[in-house]
Scaffold this motif. Structure first.
Motif, PDB file in Angstrom:
ATOM      1  N   ALA A  88       0.702  -1.185   0.045  1.00  0.00           N
ATOM      2  CA  ALA A  88       0.118   0.245  -0.144  1.00  0.00           C
ATOM      3  C   ALA A  88       0.850   1.264   0.045  1.00  0.00           C
ATOM      4  CB  ALA A  88      -0.568  -0.140   1.134  1.00  0.00           C
ATOM      5  N   PRO A  89       0.233   2.458  -0.432  1.00  0.00           N
ATOM      6  CA  PRO A  89       1.078   3.684  -0.360  1.00  0.00           C
ATOM      7  C   PRO A  89       1.553   3.889   1.034  1.00  0.00           C
ATOM      8  CG  PRO A  89      -0.938   3.899  -1.792  1.00  0.00           C
ATOM      9  CD  PRO A  89      -0.836   2.726  -0.962  1.00  0.00           C
ATOM     10  N   SER A  90       2.253   5.175   1.221  1.00  0.00           N
ATOM     11  CA  SER A  90       2.775   4.993   2.417  1.00  0.00           C
ATOM     12  C   SER A  90       2.848   6.750   2.925  1.00  0.00           C
ATOM     13  CB  SER A  90       3.969   4.497   2.656  1.00  0.00           C
ATOM     14  OG  SER A  90       4.906   5.219   1.793  1.00  0.00           O
ATOM     15  N   ILE A  91       2.487   7.150   3.942  1.00  0.00           N
ATOM     16  CA  ILE A  91       2.932   8.506   4.485  1.00  0.00           C
ATOM     17  C   ILE A  91       2.908   8.128   6.220  1.00  0.00           C
ATOM     18  CG2 ILE A  91       1.967  10.745   5.217  1.00  0.00           C
ATOM     19  CD1 ILE A  91       0.311  10.839   2.906  1.00  0.00           C
ATOM     20  N   PRO A  92       4.076   8.109   6.669  1.00  0.00           N
ATOM     21  CA  PRO A  92       5.167   7.416   5.973  1.00  0.00           C
ATOM     22  C   PRO A  92       5.337   5.835   5.939  1.00  0.00           C
ATOM     23  CG  PRO A  92       6.036   7.890   8.005  1.00  0.00           C
ATOM     24  CD  PRO A  92       4.464   8.018   8.164  1.00  0.00           C
ATOM     25  N   ASN A  93       4.557   5.289   6.586  1.00  0.00           N
ATOM     26  CA  ASN A  93       4.413   3.878   6.340  1.00  0.00           C
ATOM     27  C   ASN A  93       3.125   3.330   5.862  1.00  0.00           C
ATOM     28  OD1 ASN A  93       6.671   3.546   8.381  1.00  0.00           O
ATOM     29  ND2 ASN A  93       5.178   4.481   9.861  1.00  0.00           N
ATOM     30  N   ILE A  94       3.302   2.149   5.201  1.00  0.00           N
ATOM     31  CA  ILE A  94       2.095   1.750   4.288  1.00  0.00           C
ATOM     32  C   ILE A  94       0.922   1.585   5.294  1.00  0.00           C
ATOM     33  CG2 ILE A  94       3.586   0.415   2.827  1.00  0.00           C
ATOM     34  CD1 ILE A  94       3.055  -2.087   4.262  1.00  0.00           C
ATOM     35  N   LYS A  95      -0.290   2.112   4.901  1.00  0.00           N
ATOM     36  CA  LYS A  95      -1.419   1.753   5.443  1.00  0.00           C
ATOM     37  C   LYS A  95      -2.577   1.695   4.497  1.00  0.00           C
ATOM     38  CE  LYS A  95      -2.458   6.918   6.128  1.00  0.00           C
ATOM     39  NZ  LYS A  95      -3.828   6.917   5.404  1.00  0.00           N
ATOM     40  N   ALA A  96      -3.703   1.333   5.137  1.00  0.00           N
ATOM     41  CA  ALA A  96      -4.992   1.116   4.290  1.00  0.00           C
ATOM     42  C   ALA A  96      -5.414   2.339   3.625  1.00  0.00           C
ATOM     43  CB  ALA A  96      -6.108   0.576   5.301  1.00  0.00           C
ATOM     44  N   GLN A  97      -6.006   2.070   2.368  1.00  0.00           N
ATOM     45  CA  GLN A  97      -6.687   3.204   1.544  1.00  0.00           C
ATOM     46  C   GLN A  97      -8.035   2.983   1.037  1.00  0.00           C
ATOM     47  OE1 GLN A  97      -4.170   5.813   0.263  1.00  0.00           O
ATOM     48  NE2 GLN A  97      -2.934   4.795   1.860  1.00  0.00           N
ATOM     49  N   PRO A  98      -8.590   4.076   0.976  1.00  0.00           N
ATOM     50  CA  PRO A  98     -10.041   3.928   0.661  1.00  0.00           C
ATOM     51  C   PRO A  98     -10.445   3.037  -0.545  1.00  0.00           C
ATOM     52  CG  PRO A  98      -9.532   6.099   1.143  1.00  0.00           C
ATOM     53  CD  PRO A  98      -8.376   5.676   0.857  1.00  0.00           C
ATOM     54  N   VAL A  99     -11.540   2.409  -0.790  1.00  0.00           N
ATOM     55  CA  VAL A  99     -11.764   1.831  -2.122  1.00  0.00           C
ATOM     56  C   VAL A  99     -11.461   2.438  -3.337  1.00  0.00           C
ATOM     57  CG1 VAL A  99     -13.585   0.831  -3.402  1.00  0.00           C
ATOM     58  CG2 VAL A  99     -13.242   0.216  -0.880  1.00  0.00           C
ATOM     59  N   ASP A 100     -11.713   3.983  -3.342  1.00  0.00           N
ATOM     60  CA  ASP A 100     -11.739   4.548  -4.344  1.00  0.00           C
ATOM     61  C   ASP A 100     -10.281   5.045  -4.764  1.00  0.00           C
ATOM     62  OD1 ASP A 100     -14.637   4.702  -4.863  1.00  0.00           O
ATOM     63  OD2 ASP A 100     -14.838   6.623  -3.766  1.00  0.00           O
ATOM     64  N   THR A 101      -9.439   5.206  -3.673  1.00  0.00           N
ATOM     65  CA  THR A 101      -8.169   5.306  -4.131  1.00  0.00           C
ATOM     66  C   THR A 101      -7.528   4.047  -4.802  1.00  0.00           C
ATOM     67  OG1 THR A 101      -7.909   6.836  -2.225  1.00  0.00           O
ATOM     68  CG2 THR A 101      -5.813   5.831  -2.929  1.00  0.00           C
ATOM     69  N   TRP A 102      -7.706   2.879  -4.280  1.00  0.00           N
ATOM     70  CA  TRP A 102      -7.339   1.671  -4.685  1.00  0.00           C
ATOM     71  C   TRP A 102      -7.693   1.531  -6.086  1.00  0.00           C
ATOM     72  CZ3 TRP A 102      -3.137  -0.450  -3.636  1.00  0.00           C
ATOM     73  CH2 TRP A 102      -2.750  -0.675  -2.128  1.00  0.00           C
ATOM     74  N   ARG A 103      -8.951   1.930  -6.414  1.00  0.00           N
ATOM     75  CA  ARG A 103      -9.305   1.786  -7.792  1.00  0.00           C
ATOM     76  C   ARG A 103      -8.501   2.795  -8.787  1.00  0.00           C
ATOM     77  NH1 ARG A 103     -15.465   0.034  -8.826  1.00  0.00           N
ATOM     78  NH2 ARG A 103     -15.687  -1.639  -7.277  1.00  0.00           N
ATOM     79  N   LYS A 104      -8.264   4.082  -8.200  1.00  0.00           N
ATOM     80  CA  LYS A 104      -7.777   4.908  -9.011  1.00  0.00           C
ATOM     81  C   LYS A 104      -6.272   4.532  -9.392  1.00  0.00           C
ATOM     82  CE  LYS A 104      -6.062   9.898  -9.049  1.00  0.00           C
ATOM     83  NZ  LYS A 104      -6.093  11.026  -8.162  1.00  0.00           N
ATOM     84  N   ILE A 105      -5.678   3.995  -8.400  1.00  0.00           N
ATOM     85  CA  ILE A 105      -4.423   3.122  -8.575  1.00  0.00           C
ATOM     86  C   ILE A 105      -4.451   2.269  -9.740  1.00  0.00           C
ATOM     87  CG2 ILE A 105      -2.494   1.901  -7.456  1.00  0.00           C
ATOM     88  CD1 ILE A 105      -2.987   3.455  -4.797  1.00  0.00           C
ATOM     89  N   MET A 106      -5.403   1.180  -9.538  1.00  0.00           N
ATOM     90  CA  MET A 106      -5.342   0.012 -10.451  1.00  0.00           C
ATOM     91  C   MET A 106      -5.578   0.791 -11.808  1.00  0.00           C
ATOM     92  SD  MET A 106      -4.119  -1.917  -8.432  1.00  0.00           S
ATOM     93  CE  MET A 106      -4.272  -3.402  -9.666  1.00  0.00           C
ATOM     94  N   ARG A 107      -6.532   1.678 -12.000  1.00  0.00           N
ATOM     95  CA  ARG A 107      -6.812   2.261 -13.358  1.00  0.00           C
ATOM     96  C   ARG A 107      -5.497   2.900 -13.990  1.00  0.00           C
ATOM     97  NH1 ARG A 107     -11.678   3.999 -10.979  1.00  0.00           N
ATOM     98  NH2 ARG A 107     -11.063   5.797 -10.636  1.00  0.00           N
ATOM     99  N   THR A 108      -4.752   3.706 -13.034  1.00  0.00           N
ATOM    100  CA  THR A 108      -3.359   4.026 -13.767  1.00  0.00           C
ATOM    101  C   THR A 108      -2.480   3.032 -14.218  1.00  0.00           C
ATOM    102  OG1 THR A 108      -3.777   6.002 -12.044  1.00  0.00           O
ATOM    103  CG2 THR A 108      -1.468   5.748 -13.054  1.00  0.00           C
ATOM    104  N   LEU A 109      -2.478   1.955 -13.456  1.00  0.00           N
ATOM    105  CA  LEU A 109      -1.542   0.859 -13.675  1.00  0.00           C
ATOM    106  C   LEU A 109      -2.017   0.411 -15.166  1.00  0.00           C
ATOM    107  CD1 LEU A 109      -0.830  -0.903 -10.365  1.00  0.00           C
ATOM    108  CD2 LEU A 109       0.495   0.671 -11.515  1.00  0.00           C
ATOM    109  N   GLN A 110      -3.204   0.148 -15.324  1.00  0.00           N
ATOM    110  CA  GLN A 110      -3.920  -0.618 -16.548  1.00  0.00           C
ATOM    111  C   GLN A 110      -3.656   0.500 -17.804  1.00  0.00           C
ATOM    112  OE1 GLN A 110      -8.013  -1.224 -15.475  1.00  0.00           O
ATOM    113  NE2 GLN A 110      -7.413  -3.343 -14.628  1.00  0.00           N
TER     114      GLN A 110
END
Length: 735
Positions: free
Chosen positions: A77-99
């Motif tokens: 997961a992304p980090s500020i400064p340590n990895i932590k849970a993200q909202p569903v919408d953030t994860w979906r945005k990350i995955m769309r960017t990767l795709q």
């Protein structure tokens, strides 16, 4: 794989054809990229220094990873400064960017994104978080494990994530080990049953389905049995013990269809897991028939050079690991693996055939997971944090909590009882969940959802009487012992909530199982008041509580019951749920008295005894059960035949309840010393007062087998015992 349908075989054949065609088009660099896995921080957009913003991607870094270095996998997961849970919408945005960025690559090979979703979608905010694995094992209910797998996969996929680094199939036979709670306990059969069910629920018949995802078996093999109890330190396991206790769970996971395996981060008998050709290739591939791909653990290929001193250079470390059978490297912070493996391939030190083999395995799993033709993500509504999923987690928590002692029926408490609650675990959500919860160590209390209840809050919600809490705001905050003593006279009972703070991996290493002196002092003072004391423990290991437990009126072992654990504990304390959890480990009486239930003859001979504080399988109820009429269908069976066993179980108490009926066997005389007993079957039944149910079990030749003198599995003719409850019957296997 045996039993696969014709259509499944045809699908496999079609996938193999696609893999072969795609591989023929790939450059060396594109192939090596597929074997490279990097952490999110490699592509994350920096805020300042080494910190990374939640979900923000640096597009230039991403293109460097996917287009220039052809990276095949990303984790964490992304980090500020340590990895932590993200909202569903953030994860979906990350995955769309990767795709979208993958679409710019020459061959458009999708990334597979890995996450440690070990008790639910742990890195997605507000996901349904189940009891940890040690608790799931205490339920003795594989159906709940199946449902956990289903719910976890669905919520992982709703998040857009694709690959779960779970389940842990290591056997938990070293209670000092800080990852004990990630296992399904000390018994091979129990761990196998729970792990198989989880995998089947998580993957279904087709893990390319929109609500399913591939699993990853951890940590192959022997990782969980370090001699000194500290994480990532050497295990000394002979081949017979390896095959008897540590390989069977992984064999079961492979048979259940898990397509990926993560490698032991430590060493066994002097060989690091990432350098062990015998384990990774000869056994895993040749004997267990594993067809998927292996992934390294965190930075462990580098550590063959930096830590283990097995390689003379980072390049040699890469060569050793790849040639041993590592298919994908969790590098994780740079492209060094990529650069070095390209050099090794060009020089011929690593043959192209080995690289083609590894990449074919990776591509096959990506095709099987449907990543080349992604389905629309499940809609968030009804598929994420659904009420029925939360209730399943709550029921799992209830069934996982072990009532270990109940003198004079101190429990359940009356709703109007005046309770004095004290102790460091009484008012924290983190201690109910443990590591891998929102953050890696699970200790960021401020990030936990405020609508979930601590033990204190759950008691306050249910109570019609007085609940007084004396404690601190954090685990290590001092507690005013004199105030506890002074307040005790105004209460009917003291609920003493002790245990551990959260941890996993090396930060959880400890020198002793003894609980800290501050908790001992608090307990002694509470008991000295003369008021009845109920001890509640929370934590991932069996910390030594013998002196306290012997003097307490009641003892509840809750371990890590998850986000619904506070309510589940209150349900049991007040009698709204009749406890039915049973210990999946032997709870030691003293810090060095570590003997599993399936001990060998010498461990209970002469001056040696199996004397745990609470034995494997122990767990009380507010009702009572009795087994009777244990029978085997035949006194003599021929080699290779199954054995039918029946037994009756009756609820002899006044309340409805559930009972786990455990069936053990003993091979009376054998060419290799046999355990006093081994669990081979269990069933959980719910019975009304006075109700009797007849249970049937079938023992197979595999259940009677062991690893013989020649290190091969064998069944020897002779006498066997079957044990259920207080009854024992015998039968004889003949040639």
């Amino acid at each position: 794989m045996a039993g696969r349908s014709v259509s499944a075989q045809e699908t496999d054949k079609a996938i193999e054809s696609k893999v072969k065609h795609l591989l023929s088009q790939m450059t060396l660099e594109e192939k090596v990229g597929q074997m490279t896995q990097v952490d999110f921080s490699v592509i994350g957009a920096p805020v300042s220094g080494d910190e990374y913003s939640d979900g923000a991607i640096d597009q230039a870094k991403l293109e460097d990873a996917l287009i220039k270095h052809h990276v095949g996998s990303i984790l964490n997961a992304p980090s500020i400064p340590n990895i932590k849970a993200q909202p569903v919408d953030t994860w979906r945005k990350i995955m769309r960017t990767l795709q979208d960025t993958t679409a710019k690559t020459r061959l458009k090979i999708p990334v597979i994104y890995g996450i440690d979703a070990i008790h639910g979608a742990t890195y997605t905010e507000n996901s349904v978080l189940f009891p940890q694995a040690i608790n799931m094992a205490a339920t003795f209910n594989p159906e709940l494990s199946f449902k956990e797998g289903e719910i976890t996969a669905r919520e992982v996929r709703v998040s857009g994530l694709q690959w779960n680094f779970s389940p842990v199939m290591d056997i938990g036979r070293q209670p000092l080990w800080p990852r004990l709670w990630e296992t399904y306990g000390e018994d091979v059969h129990l761990a196998t049953a729970m792990g198989e069910s989880y995998i089947k629920g998580h993957q279904g018949n087709d893990f390319s389905a929109a609500d399913k995802a591939p699993t990853c078996l951890k940590h192959y093999v022997g990782y969980s049995y370090p001699l000194n109890g500290k994480d990532r330190t050497p295990a000394w396991i002979g081949e017979r013990m390896l095959r008897e206790y540590f390989l069977p769970t992984f064999a079961a996971g492979v048979k259940a269809g898990a397509p990926t395996v993560m490698i032991n981060s430590a060493e066994v008998d002097g060989i690091p897991g990432h350098a062990n050709y015998q384990y990774l290739t000869t056994i895993l591939r040749g004997e267990l028939g594993f067809k998927g791909f292996t992934v390294s653990d965190w930075e462990d290929i580098k550590r063959l050079y930096t830590r283990d001193k097995m390689a003379a250079s980072p390049k040699e470390a890469v060569k050793i690991a790849v040639m041993a059978g590592v298919d994908m490297s969790m590098v994780p912070f740079d492209f060094s693996f990529y650069d070095l493996l390209v050099e090794l391939a060009k020089s011929g030190e690593v043959p192209l055939s080995r690289i083609n083999e590894a990449v074919s395995r990776i591509l096959k799993v990506k095709y099987q997971a449907g990543l080349f033709d992604p389905k629309p993500l499940p809609v968030v509504e009804d598929n994420f944090a659904a009420p029925e999923a939360i209730e399943t987690s709550r029921q799992a928590a209830r069934e996982s909590i072990v009532l270990a002692k109940n003198d004079r029926n101190i429990l359940p408490l009356k709703k109007d009882a005046k309770i004095l609650l004290t102790g460091p675990t009484a008012n924290l959500l983190s201690v109910l969940n443990g590591g891998w919860t929102i953050t890696w160590q699970g200790s960021a209390e401020n990030l936990y959802p405020q609508d979930k209840l601590t033990v204190l809050e759950a008691l306050q919600r249910k109570s019609t009487g007085k609940v007084t809490y004396i404690g601190g705001d954090s685990f290590n905050a001092p507690i005013d012992i004199q105030k506890v003593v002074d307040e005790a006279k105004n209460h009917d009972v003291i609920l003493l909530s002790l245990g551990e703070n959260t941890y996993t991996e090396t930060p959880g290493n400890i020198e002793s199982l003894n609980i800290d002196q501050a908790q001992v002092d608090l307990a002694n003072a509470a008991i000295a008041t003369g008021k009845p004391v109920v001890l509640l423990t929370l934590g991932g290991r069996p910390r030594i509580i013998t002196s306290i437990a012997m003097r307490a009126s009641g003892v509840i072992l809750a371990f890590l019951p998850g986000m619904e654990g506070g309510e589940a504990i209150a349900d049991i304390l007040y009698g709204d749920y009749n406890p039915d959890g049973k210990l999946p480990i032997s709870y030691p009486r003293n810090t060095n008295a570590i003997t599993p239930y399936d001990y060998k003859p010498t461990e209970s001979f002469d001056v040696n005894f199996y004397t745990p504080l609470y034995p494997f399988g122990h767990g009380l109820s507010y009702t009572s059960f009795e087994t009777s009429g244990l029978k085997v269908a035949k006194d003599k069976v021929r080699m290779g035949e199954n054995i039918s066993v029946t037994v009756n179980v009756k609820n002899t108490g006044a309340l409805k309840g559930k009972e786990s009926v455990l069936l053990y066997i003993n091979d009376v005389v054998a060419s290799v010393t046999r355990p006093n007993k081994q669990l081979k079957a269990f069933k959980k039944v719910e019975l009304n007062p006075g109700q009797t149910e007849s249970l049937s079990f079938t023992l197979t030749p595999q259940d009677l087998s062991f690893i013989g003198v020649d290190l091969k599995r064998v069944v020897e003719p002779g006498d066997f015992k079957v044990m259920v409850g207080n009854e024992t019957v015998g039968f004889t296997v003949t040639k």
